[in-house]
Design a protein around this motif. Structure first.
Motif, mmCIF file in Angstrom:
data_model
loop_
_atom_site.group_PDB
_atom_site.id
_atom_site.type_symbol
_atom_site.label_atom_id
_atom_site.label_comp_id
_atom_site.label_asym_id
_atom_site.label_seq_id
_atom_site.Cartn_x
_atom_site.Cartn_y
_atom_site.Cartn_z
ATOM 1 N N ARG A 113 3.748 -0.414 3.200
ATOM 2 C CA ARG A 113 4.067 -1.844 3.153
ATOM 3 C C ARG A 113 3.174 -2.568 2.146
ATOM 4 O O ARG A 113 3.618 -3.525 1.491
ATOM 5 C CB ARG A 113 3.913 -2.467 4.551
ATOM 6 C CG ARG A 113 4.212 -3.962 4.620
ATOM 7 C CD ARG A 113 5.637 -4.287 4.200
ATOM 8 N NE ARG A 113 5.899 -5.719 4.257
ATOM 9 C CZ ARG A 113 6.969 -6.306 3.739
ATOM 10 N NH1 ARG A 113 7.895 -5.581 3.130
ATOM 11 N NH2 ARG A 113 7.138 -7.610 3.826
ATOM 12 N N ILE A 114 1.934 -2.111 2.011
ATOM 13 C CA ILE A 114 1.038 -2.708 1.014
ATOM 14 C C ILE A 114 1.626 -2.516 -0.380
ATOM 15 O O ILE A 114 1.669 -3.448 -1.188
ATOM 16 C CB ILE A 114 -0.375 -2.105 1.112
ATOM 17 C CG1 ILE A 114 -1.038 -2.527 2.433
ATOM 18 C CG2 ILE A 114 -1.226 -2.549 -0.078
ATOM 19 C CD1 ILE A 114 -2.435 -1.980 2.620
ATOM 20 N N ASP A 115 2.097 -1.319 -0.667
ATOM 21 C CA ASP A 115 2.710 -1.052 -1.974
ATOM 22 C C ASP A 115 3.914 -1.963 -2.204
ATOM 23 O O ASP A 115 4.130 -2.470 -3.311
ATOM 24 C CB ASP A 115 3.141 0.411 -2.069
ATOM 25 C CG ASP A 115 1.962 1.375 -2.010
ATOM 26 O OD1 ASP A 115 0.852 0.972 -2.413
ATOM 27 O OD2 ASP A 115 2.151 2.517 -1.544
ATOM 28 N N GLU A 116 4.702 -2.180 -1.151
ATOM 29 C CA GLU A 116 5.902 -3.009 -1.271
ATOM 30 C C GLU A 116 5.550 -4.451 -1.620
ATOM 31 O O GLU A 116 6.144 -5.044 -2.536
ATOM 32 C CB GLU A 116 6.698 -2.974 0.041
ATOM 33 C CG GLU A 116 7.369 -1.648 0.328
ATOM 34 C CD GLU A 116 8.014 -1.627 1.711
ATOM 35 O OE1 GLU A 116 8.072 -2.693 2.360
ATOM 36 O OE2 GLU A 116 8.441 -0.547 2.147
ATOM 37 N N VAL A 117 4.583 -5.041 -0.889
ATOM 38 C CA VAL A 117 4.279 -6.457 -1.126
ATOM 39 C C VAL A 117 3.572 -6.649 -2.463
ATOM 40 O O VAL A 117 3.754 -7.684 -3.126
ATOM 41 C CB VAL A 117 3.457 -7.067 0.029
ATOM 42 C CG1 VAL A 117 4.255 -7.030 1.330
ATOM 43 C CG2 VAL A 117 2.105 -6.403 0.197
ATOM 44 N N VAL A 118 2.780 -5.672 -2.871
ATOM 45 C CA VAL A 118 2.126 -5.756 -4.182
ATOM 46 C C VAL A 118 3.171 -5.772 -5.286
ATOM 47 O O VAL A 118 3.071 -6.527 -6.268
ATOM 48 C CB VAL A 118 1.137 -4.583 -4.379
ATOM 49 C CG1 VAL A 118 0.679 -4.501 -5.834
ATOM 50 C CG2 VAL A 118 -0.066 -4.751 -3.463
ATOM 51 N N GLU A 119 4.211 -4.969 -5.119
ATOM 52 C CA GLU A 119 5.292 -4.952 -6.106
ATOM 53 C C GLU A 119 6.066 -6.254 -6.098
ATOM 54 O O GLU A 119 6.445 -6.779 -7.148
ATOM 55 C CB GLU A 119 6.242 -3.779 -5.824
ATOM 56 C CG GLU A 119 7.327 -3.622 -6.870
ATOM 57 C CD GLU A 119 8.191 -2.392 -6.650
ATOM 58 O OE1 GLU A 119 9.202 -2.258 -7.349
ATOM 59 O OE2 GLU A 119 7.840 -1.564 -5.779
ATOM 60 N N VAL A 120 6.290 -6.823 -4.904
ATOM 61 C CA VAL A 120 7.035 -8.079 -4.788
ATOM 62 C C VAL A 120 6.339 -9.201 -5.564
ATOM 63 O O VAL A 120 6.983 -9.988 -6.261
ATOM 64 C CB VAL A 120 7.203 -8.477 -3.302
ATOM 65 C CG1 VAL A 120 7.656 -9.932 -3.177
ATOM 66 C CG2 VAL A 120 8.210 -7.562 -2.625
ATOM 67 N N VAL A 121 5.007 -9.281 -5.438
ATOM 68 C CA VAL A 121 4.276 -10.365 -6.110
ATOM 69 C C VAL A 121 3.766 -9.959 -7.491
ATOM 70 O O VAL A 121 3.037 -10.709 -8.148
ATOM 71 C CB VAL A 121 3.101 -10.873 -5.244
ATOM 72 C CG1 VAL A 121 3.609 -11.405 -3.920
ATOM 73 C CG2 VAL A 121 2.055 -9.776 -5.010
ATOM 74 N N ILE A 169 2.719 -21.477 -12.263
ATOM 75 C CA ILE A 169 3.737 -22.148 -11.456
ATOM 76 C C ILE A 169 5.079 -21.438 -11.599
ATOM 77 O O ILE A 169 5.791 -21.217 -10.617
ATOM 78 C CB ILE A 169 3.856 -23.633 -11.861
ATOM 79 C CG1 ILE A 169 2.594 -24.394 -11.430
ATOM 80 C CG2 ILE A 169 5.091 -24.272 -11.229
ATOM 81 C CD1 ILE A 169 2.534 -25.815 -11.951
ATOM 82 N N ARG A 170 5.407 -21.072 -12.832
ATOM 83 C CA ARG A 170 6.685 -20.393 -13.056
ATOM 84 C C ARG A 170 6.710 -19.033 -12.362
ATOM 85 O O ARG A 170 7.719 -18.654 -11.758
ATOM 86 C CB ARG A 170 6.934 -20.226 -14.553
ATOM 87 C CG ARG A 170 8.267 -19.559 -14.850
ATOM 88 C CD ARG A 170 8.586 -19.560 -16.317
ATOM 89 N NE ARG A 170 9.887 -18.960 -16.553
ATOM 90 C CZ ARG A 170 10.481 -18.928 -17.741
ATOM 91 N NH1 ARG A 170 9.892 -19.478 -18.788
ATOM 92 N NH2 ARG A 170 11.651 -18.368 -17.885
ATOM 93 N N GLU A 171 5.616 -18.287 -12.449
ATOM 94 C CA GLU A 171 5.551 -16.985 -11.784
ATOM 95 C C GLU A 171 5.743 -17.142 -10.275
ATOM 96 O O GLU A 171 6.484 -16.376 -9.644
ATOM 97 C CB GLU A 171 4.203 -16.327 -12.063
ATOM 98 C CG GLU A 171 4.055 -15.779 -13.472
ATOM 99 C CD GLU A 171 2.687 -15.178 -13.711
ATOM 100 O OE1 GLU A 171 1.836 -15.245 -12.789
ATOM 101 O OE2 GLU A 171 2.451 -14.646 -14.799
#
Length: 305
Positions: A113-121, A169-171
């Protein structure tokens, strides 16, 4: 119907004889980004703190994922990720170690799950660096990653763009829209940057002196009426054609243009008919007040948060 994730009913906060928030009621839906606007001292942060169980509720209730925040706080907060004011991180640790620290606070959050959220942001390239080397925008994204660790149904974000430069802000805006659209997460966001709220949100609610004063759809749908101006070579002919063939359209002459109140889905049909009748169309322009104009009308000109 859109699934309701959060229900806020008659929410009230009093301290002594002073009422900070009074009888606020609204819902937040799955996959929706709901903006929360109001002048300084209007009650935005107080409302969010009550929703997150950080301050007591005088009257009313907050239901999150079917659980009452007053009587089932632990179960309600299992569905919530939140950042009120600034995300707090251990700056001497890496971003990854910070997330591992927060992982231990939740039940059954796998390493994947850590890998997933790191990729999301989008922090893959910096996640092993110490947080003290992060820009403010990167720290904000790490805070969102932390808030997403336990796969919440709703994110509550208080002024998340504070201090960010235009790129940051855009990111953040792109991250939040992706979360809402792809993950179906409901997002409740306050900000004093009205242009940003207008760009990111589906709907806004406005609070003034502790009371909700308005609710606005930001993104138009095909079934909503909107004002559109047609500039043509024969305004009178346009008025007559609309009267005879589009009775639901409300048309009036404004200078050399015809201004029409019409559903969005009807615009191409009207334009095609004008062209078939030999009327030259020079421009079609939607007319709508900006969110800033509507906000200032309702709050008496106060542009601050």
């Amino acid at each position: 119907m859109t699934e309701t994730v959060v229900q806020v009913k008659d929410l009230t906060k009093r301290i002594g004889q002073k009422t900070l928030v009074e009888n606020i009621t609204f819902n937040i839906h799955k996959g929706e980004i709901l903006g929360f606007l109001g002048p300084n001292g209007a009650g935005k942060t107080t409302t969010m703190r009550m929703m997150l169980g950080l301050t007591s509720i005088t009257k009313g209730e907050v239901i999150i994922g079917g659980h009452n925040i007053k009587t089932e706080k632990e179960h309600a907060l299992e569905h919530v990720g939140g950042i009120v004011e600034n995300p707090e991180m251990y700056k001497f640790l890496s971003g990854l170690d910070n997330l591992k620290h927060f992982q231990r606070m939740y039940k059954d959050v796998p390493d994947s799950r850590i890998d997933e959220v790191v990729e999301v942001v989008k922090l893959q390239d910096a996640i092993k660096n110490k947080v003290k080397t992060y820009s403010l925008g990167m720290r904000q994204r790490l805070g969102i990653a932390q808030a997403l660790l336990h796969a919440p149904d709703v994110l509550i974000l208080d002024e998340p763009t504070n201090g960010l430069d235009p790129s940051g802000i855009r990111e953040l805006r792109d991250n939040l829209r992706e979360l809402a659209e792809r993950e179906g997460i409901a997002i409740f966001i306050s900000s004093h940057l009205l242009s940003e709220i207008e760009m990111i949100c589906d709907r806004v609610i406005i609070i003034q002196k502790g009371k909700l004063t308005d609710s606005q759809e930001v993104r138009e749908t095909n079934t909503e009426k909107m004002m559109v101006a047609w500039e043509t070579d024969n305004a009178q002919a346009v008025l007559q054609l609309l009267k005879e063939n589009f009775s639901s359209a409300e048309a009036q002459l404004e200078k050399d243009r015809v201004v029409v109140g019409v559903r969005k889905e009807a615009i191409p049909d009207i334009n095609a008919r004008l062209v078939r009748e030999g009327i030259k169309v020079y421009s079609i322009e939607p007319i709508r007040k900006s969110l800033e104009e509507r906000f200032l009308e309702l709050t008496g000109g106060n542009q601050t948060k």
